[in-house]
Design a protein around this motif. Structure first.
Motif, short mmCIF file in Angstrom:
data_model
loop_
_atom_site.label_atom_id
_atom_site.label_comp_id
_atom_site.label_asym_id
_atom_site.label_seq_id
_atom_site.Cartn_x
_atom_site.Cartn_y
_atom_site.Cartn_z
N SER A 104 39.89 18.17 -52.56
CA SER A 104 40.17 19.53 -52.12
C SER A 104 41.49 19.60 -51.34
N PHE A 105 41.69 18.64 -50.45
CA PHE A 105 42.92 18.61 -49.65
C PHE A 105 44.16 18.46 -50.54
N ALA A 106 44.09 17.55 -51.51
CA ALA A 106 45.23 17.30 -52.39
C ALA A 106 45.58 18.54 -53.21
N PHE A 107 44.57 19.18 -53.78
CA PHE A 107 44.84 20.36 -54.61
C PHE A 107 45.35 21.54 -53.77
N THR A 108 44.83 21.68 -52.57
CA THR A 108 45.28 22.77 -51.69
C THR A 108 46.76 22.59 -51.34
N VAL A 109 47.14 21.37 -50.98
CA VAL A 109 48.54 21.09 -50.64
C VAL A 109 49.45 21.34 -51.83
N LEU A 110 49.06 20.85 -53.01
CA LEU A 110 49.88 21.04 -54.20
C LEU A 110 50.02 22.53 -54.55
N ALA A 111 48.95 23.29 -54.33
CA ALA A 111 48.97 24.71 -54.68
C ALA A 111 49.82 25.53 -53.73
N VAL A 112 49.86 25.14 -52.45
CA VAL A 112 50.54 25.95 -51.45
C VAL A 112 52.02 25.55 -51.28
N LEU A 113 52.40 24.36 -51.71
CA LEU A 113 53.77 23.87 -51.46
C LEU A 113 54.87 24.70 -52.13
N PRO A 114 54.75 25.05 -53.44
CA PRO A 114 55.86 25.79 -54.07
C PRO A 114 56.20 27.09 -53.33
N SER A 115 55.18 27.88 -53.01
CA SER A 115 55.41 29.14 -52.31
C SER A 115 56.03 28.91 -50.94
N SER A 116 55.53 27.90 -50.23
CA SER A 116 56.03 27.62 -48.88
C SER A 116 57.48 27.14 -48.92
N PHE A 117 57.79 26.29 -49.88
CA PHE A 117 59.18 25.79 -49.99
C PHE A 117 60.13 26.92 -50.35
N ARG A 118 59.69 27.81 -51.23
CA ARG A 118 60.51 28.97 -51.59
C ARG A 118 60.80 29.83 -50.36
N LEU A 119 59.80 30.04 -49.53
CA LEU A 119 59.98 30.84 -48.32
C LEU A 119 60.90 30.13 -47.33
N LEU A 120 60.75 28.82 -47.22
CA LEU A 120 61.58 28.05 -46.29
C LEU A 120 63.06 28.16 -46.64
N THR A 121 63.36 28.18 -47.93
CA THR A 121 64.76 28.26 -48.37
C THR A 121 65.27 29.69 -48.46
N ARG A 122 64.34 30.66 -48.56
CA ARG A 122 64.73 32.07 -48.61
C ARG A 122 63.85 32.87 -47.64
#
Length: 505
Positions: free
Chosen positions: A301-319
């Protein structure tokens, strides 16, 4: 009629609907030995008023943690104590230690319903009003229409005022945090969101977007200058807020550790009822509960949650723009709901709030999601005898949102944000994607209506007693998974065009 008069009418209508729903039922009425969430809220008042703070989260002879033990952060406990203080002065029997268990007097019901309405009026509704007036685009008419639609969202009304909870407190503080960031008051917004986290730990669903937006903003300004000063100010605001909330528990490390153990009870397992998330839906085909150990389920559960949330979070961090922030709130909370550990069906409200914030920008997709989110909690509403309020509020919400926001009239590919799909899937034939989406919407509404009716009028087969709850959760899961993909694509496709805004207005 001026804008503030319309706002007052909308707020009054929202209050009336909430009060009307609260008169119908509440969770666990007349169902011993545990009763329901109504009794849980009352019992926390009993515990916090009669026992010393050091015993609130510990199992003692006077505090049986197996009977609705406190499992939320300190701010919830303080709120329970405040309600209990008022209750004690009105009628001591309502919070009498041990003897008040399962109390269901009519005056107590009135008192408890009033406490929910008060936090709505003091915390949640003002934040919605200010957000719609100052952080949504369009004419005054469109702002007021968006306000009314958010206030009449059935999911929150039915859970807080019918099932009986105080979700409007944590969601209201979160919305104050969004409002603070949208107006440029970053430290104030951080403090408000810290209060939300200290009221309900599930607000971690929204934590990454807040963190990435503020950090990205500091980096963009420059960490060697103003950005560093802003980062220090935000960090200080968060630390002070947390310190004040946890102060009574910090003198003894064992106290703080016990609170943490109570608010993160991982021993309870991955599954929580029939929830419209990945694990419950997948478990109908692959028996994850039997195949994997408890620890393996936690790590998966932890691994899938991290993988699912990372793209959106990284996009926000850069923009770090407010538009990307709102979408990241949706995508982060959806990722947590779909993949995280021990999800409750009511947790969909944590996704519904940021989707409500997109009603003005993406009305069609937002309305569709909000209808599905209410539908996903149908088994809970049936358990609480809330079917008729569910039907009335859902139909009214669908009609009003579609009419007031002209959702079906603005369904071009550009307005539905479907042009990005053509860029991603160049092999797609030149078909009318907007028309296909509209038909999927009609089929979806028909399926949810049909399952709602069947859940009431038909008895399930004896060998499949959970047939309808499973069908409801699986149908809702497919909606949520599709929404997760769509809102991620929208976040990566850039901000909504000014041309679309003008056309909608």
């Amino acid at each position: 009629m001026n804008t503030w008069s319309l706002v007052s009418i909308c707020v009054l209508l929202g209050v009336v609907v909430r009060w009307g729903v609260s008169l119908n039922s509440y969770s666990g009425a007349g169902r011993p030995p545990m009763f329901g969430d109504y009794e849980a809220q009352r019992h926390w008042q009993e515990v916090t008023y009669n026992l010393p703070l050091q015993e609130w989260y510990f199992n003692t002879t006077d505090n049986d943690l197996n009977y609705w033990g406190l499992d939320y952060p300190p701010l919830t406990a303080y709120h329970s104590w405040l309600c209990a203080y008022i209750a004690k002065n009105l009628n001591p029997e309502w919070v009498e230690l041990h003897k008040s268990r399962g109390y269901e007097g009519p005056m107590h019901k009135l008192f408890m319903r009033t406490t929910v309405l008060v936090v709505d009026v003091l915390i949640f509704i003002p934040a919605v009003v200010l957000y719609c007036l100052y952080l949504t685009d369009g004419s005054s008419k469109k702002k007021v229409s968006t306000l009314l639609c958010i206030l009449l969202y059935p999911g929150l009304i039915l859970i807080d005022h019918g099932h009986f909870q105080y979700n409007a407190v944590s969601l209201g503080f979160t919305l104050w945090g969004v409002l603070g960031l949208g107006l440029g008051w970053d430290a104030m917004g951080s403090m408000a969101f810290s209060l939300a986290l200290n009221y309900k730990q599930m607000e971690l669903y929204h934590a990454l977007p807040f963190f990435c937006y503020l950090l990205g903003k500091c980096v963009k300004v420059g960490l060697m200058g103003r950005g560093l000063f802003l980062l220090v100010r935000i960090g200080a605001a968060v630390l002070v807020t947390f310190a004040l909330c946890w102060l009574p528990f910090l003198s003894d490390p064992s106290q703080a550790l016990q609170v943490i153990r109570r608010i993160f009870p991982v021993a309870r397992g991955l599954f929580e009822d029939k929830v419209a998330n990945t694990w419950c839906s997948l478990n109908t085909l692959i028996k994850i509960r039997s195949i994997l150990s408890g620890d393996s389920q936690l790590y998966l559960s932890f691994a899938f949650t991290v993988l699912a949330v990372l793209p959106s979070s990284f996009r926000l961090l850069t923009r770090p723009t407010f538009w990307h922030f709102k979408l990241a709130l949706v995508n982060s909370s959806l990722a947590f709901f779909l993949f995280s550990y021990q999800v409750h069906e009511k947790s969909i409200l944590l996704v519904a709030l940021p989707v409500c914030l997109l009603l003005s920008d993406l009305p069609f997709m937002s309305i569709w999601f909000l209808q599905a989110s209410t539908f996903s909690m149908l088994p809970l509403f049936l358990k609480d005898d809330l079917f008729m309020p569910y039907v009335v509020t859902s139909v009214a919400f669908l009609y009003l949102t579609v009419y007031l926001l002209s959702a079906l009239e603005h369904c071009s590919e550009d307005e539905l944000r479907l042009s990005s799909y053509r860029k991603l899937f160049i092999f797609l034939p030149r078909v009318d994607l907007a028309c296909i989406v509209k038909w999927k919407f009609y089929i979806s509404m028909g399926a949810m209506t049909g399952l709602s009716i069947l859940s009431v009028v038909l008895d399930p087969p004896p060998h499949l007693p959970d047939l309808f709850p499973v069908l409801v959760s699986t149908t809702a899961f497919l909606h949520f998974l599709g929404a997760f993909v769509h809102f991620n694509i929208v976040q990566f496709s850039g901000p909504i065009s000014r041309k679309s805004h003008k056309k909608n207005n």
